[in-house]
Design an enzyme around this catalytic site. Structure first.
Site, mmCIF file in Angstrom:
data_model
loop_
_atom_site.group_PDB
_atom_site.id
_atom_site.type_symbol
_atom_site.label_atom_id
_atom_site.label_comp_id
_atom_site.label_asym_id
_atom_site.label_seq_id
_atom_site.Cartn_x
_atom_site.Cartn_y
_atom_site.Cartn_z
ATOM 1 N N THR A 181 0.729 -1.194 0.097
ATOM 2 C CA THR A 181 0.035 0.312 0.046
ATOM 3 C C THR A 181 0.880 1.265 0.189
ATOM 4 O O THR A 181 2.134 1.059 0.282
ATOM 5 C CB THR A 181 -0.960 0.039 1.195
ATOM 6 N N GLU A 326 -5.640 -3.952 -1.683
ATOM 7 C CA GLU A 326 -6.179 -5.089 -1.226
ATOM 8 C C GLU A 326 -6.958 -5.977 -2.074
ATOM 9 O O GLU A 326 -7.320 -6.890 -1.811
ATOM 10 C CB GLU A 326 -6.680 -4.650 0.176
ATOM 11 N N LYS A 434 -16.447 16.031 11.502
ATOM 12 C CA LYS A 434 -17.646 15.952 12.380
ATOM 13 C C LYS A 434 -17.825 17.335 13.192
ATOM 14 O O LYS A 434 -16.990 17.704 13.867
ATOM 15 C CB LYS A 434 -17.344 14.958 13.381
ATOM 16 N N TRP A 439 -22.059 14.759 10.616
ATOM 17 C CA TRP A 439 -20.965 14.339 9.679
ATOM 18 C C TRP A 439 -20.902 15.364 8.341
ATOM 19 O O TRP A 439 -22.043 15.621 7.752
ATOM 20 C CB TRP A 439 -21.078 13.020 9.238
#
Length: 538
Positions: A181, A326, A434, A439
């Site tokens: 990654t 992944e 937040k 949100w």
């Protein structure tokens, strides 16, 4: 039914047998070379023999530090063909991370491009497992270096046996490839790809309702071969006999436009920053892009305005896809369903701007605080995936425990899903803002900012706030002709009608550039530091 193993070398064997005249058009440091699949097959077999002579054994690892070109493609098949593992290394990572990756993977041999010699020279003495260095170059003489042994890729191929046979007793569950990654936090994490997973992923890329790779295509992966195998396109293109155009080292938007025009590219793939740059080049130049039937865009959400321009101004179908290291990486892809073609332009753009539906062969769910979210396009949760080309662990890494739950990969991406099954990424879990207990999606704000005619790039990050916990700040890079001519108030007024007042960024900062990760995504960790510094200066 017969139980015949699915193996990577069989993809090349098919190309050699049925498409020996089809070509790989490869740009290296000094020239553009055209090689047939017959020639690629012979060179790959020579490389397989050379790797064996260098001591690479079954299960060993061959690291590659290289751009998109034919030599890299040959390594894709040579290492798995002898039962070893092709480990692609992200050349844009820091030297510290590159050294860590090579040592952690325990690479036996390192293949590298000539322009990357400075990196290799700096870290060579730190590499514990590497027994041989191989420079991929058009030059006939080796450079002087202070590490050894150093070999010429082309000289090794000359000595290799052209009729080398690939192993036929490979278990399809053995590892064929490996990639790490891009590490926005901590050390990179290693993902291993099985022969089975890579073959099934190639099948998926050939489906009509995904990418539809076929023999008649001219495929140009702009996405790097050093990261998630250029989204698997080199494997699928080889298997199906498609012509491949590999743009090579240090390419730019002009070269991409020229290659699309000259080689009649039908399908190409890259991150949004690539297509933003190409759009500027197309607007400035005179290129024939009529051959293009698909632009694939992934890595991060593409701005709605970008999709609209390609689709309606240039008549080029623009497809969102979603995946991760992944997931090999194809997991979601945005397509209109047959009964949606009559929708209005805005309704079609609504669909195009989402990441799409799960591709055949995989499963998904979106889980919120109270379980699976409803398919209403509003409720948010974390996207979770499982399937035949989804990894089930990280290589020798305890972070596996945090990323997998009851057979599912936790992607870390927050998303919604509508009644048609289209997934829309809202944010990364760590990038959601937040404010006052509610949100705010940085992605939605970024897309709104990008729709302004003066904006070239935009990113939104959270900053701490004494009363509201966090507040959004917008960072904007203006197009050159608009610099100094657009104010913060104008930008705010432009996006204000689209959001509730409390969603609007407290500040709009104008930057010369937005820092990016090694694969072209916005590097918000560094961007937050820049924002904090600028806000402190007032």
């Amino acid at each position: 039914m017969m139980n015949v193993p699915l193996t990577v070398q069989s993809l090349l064997e098919r190309a050699e047998r049925f498409f020996p005249k089809k070509e790989v058009i490869s740009r290296t440091h000094t020239k553009v070379q055209r090689l047939t699949y017959r020639e690629i097959g012979e060179r790959t077999r020579r490389l397989a023999a050379a790797l064996t002579d260098l001591g690479v054994k079954r299960g060993g690892r061959v690291g590659t530090l290289a751009w998109n070109h034919h030599r890299h493609l040959e390594a894709y098949f040579a290492a798995p063909g002898i039962g070893a593992i092709n480990h692609t290394i992200n050349i844009r990572l820091s030297k510290e991370h590159i050294s860590y990756i090579i040592n952690h993977a325990e690479d036996d041999v390192l293949l590298f491009d000539e322009d990357l010699l400075p990196i290799v020279s700096e870290i060579a003495h730190e590499l514990i497992s590497v027994k041989a260095f191989v420079i991929m170059t058009d030059q006939e003489t080796l450079p002087e270096v202070d590490f050894s042994p150093l070999y010429s890729y082309e000289e090794l191929l000359k000595a290799g046996t052209p009729d080398t046979q690939f192993l036929q007793d490979i278990d399809e569950n053995e590892t064929a490839g490996m990639c790490y990654t891009s590490a926005t936090t901590g050390n990179p994490k290693g993902v291993q790809y099985s022969h089975r997973g890579l073959v099934l992923h190639s099948f998926a890329l050939g489906l009509a309702d995904t990418v539809g790779v076929s023999e008649s295509d001219v495929i140009m992966p702009v996405v790097p071969m050093f990261h998630v195998n250029a989204w698997g396109l080199p494997f699928a293109a080889t298997w199906f006999g498609a012509t491949q155009v590999l743009p090579g080292p240090q390419f730019n938007s002009k070269l991409i436009a020229e290659f699309i025009d000259e080689y009649r590219v039908t399908k190409t793939a890259g991150v949004p920053t690539i297509w933003l740059g190409l759009l500027q080049e197309l607007e400035a130049g005179n290129y024939d892009t009529s051959s293009l039937v698909t632009i694939l865009c992934g890595g991060s959400a593409a701005p709605r305005s970008l999709i609209k321009t390609y689709e309606y101004t240039y008549k080029i179908p623009f497809r969102h896809l979603y995946g991760m290291t992944e997931t090999t990486p194809l997991a979601l892809l945005s397509n209109l369903k047959s009964y949606q073609t009559g929708l209005s332009e805005e309704e079609i753009l609504d669909i195009r701007s989402k990441q799409g539906i799960i591709v055949p062969g995989l499963e998904m769910k979106i889980v919120g605080s109270e379980g699976d979210v409803e398919w209403n396009g509003r409720d948010m949760g974390e996207l979770m995936l499982k399937g035949n080309w989804i990894t089930d662990s990280y290589y020798k890494d305890e972070r596996t425990n945090d990323a997998f739950k009851e057979g599912w990969l936790l992607t870390g991406d927050i998303a919604t899903i509508d009644e048609e099954g289209n997934v829309k990424l809202v944010d990364r879990t760590k990038d959601l803002i937040k404010s006052g207990g509610e949100w705010i999606s940085s992605v939605d704000l970024e897309n709104a900012l990008m729709a302004h005619e003066a904006v070239f790039e935009a990113s939104v990050v959270a900053v701490p706030h004494a009363q509201w916990q966090e507040r959004p700040v917008g960072c904007v890079v203006l197009k050159p002709e608009y610099k100094g001519k657009v104010t913060e108030e104008e930008i705010k007024a432009f996006i204000a009608p689209q959001f509730a007042k409390w969603w609007l960024p407290d500040h709009i900062l104008f930057l010369d550039e937005i820092p990016k990760t090694s694969v072209g995504k916005f590097l918000k960790l560094k961007l937050r530091d820049i924002v904090q510094e600028q806000l402190m200066k007032g």
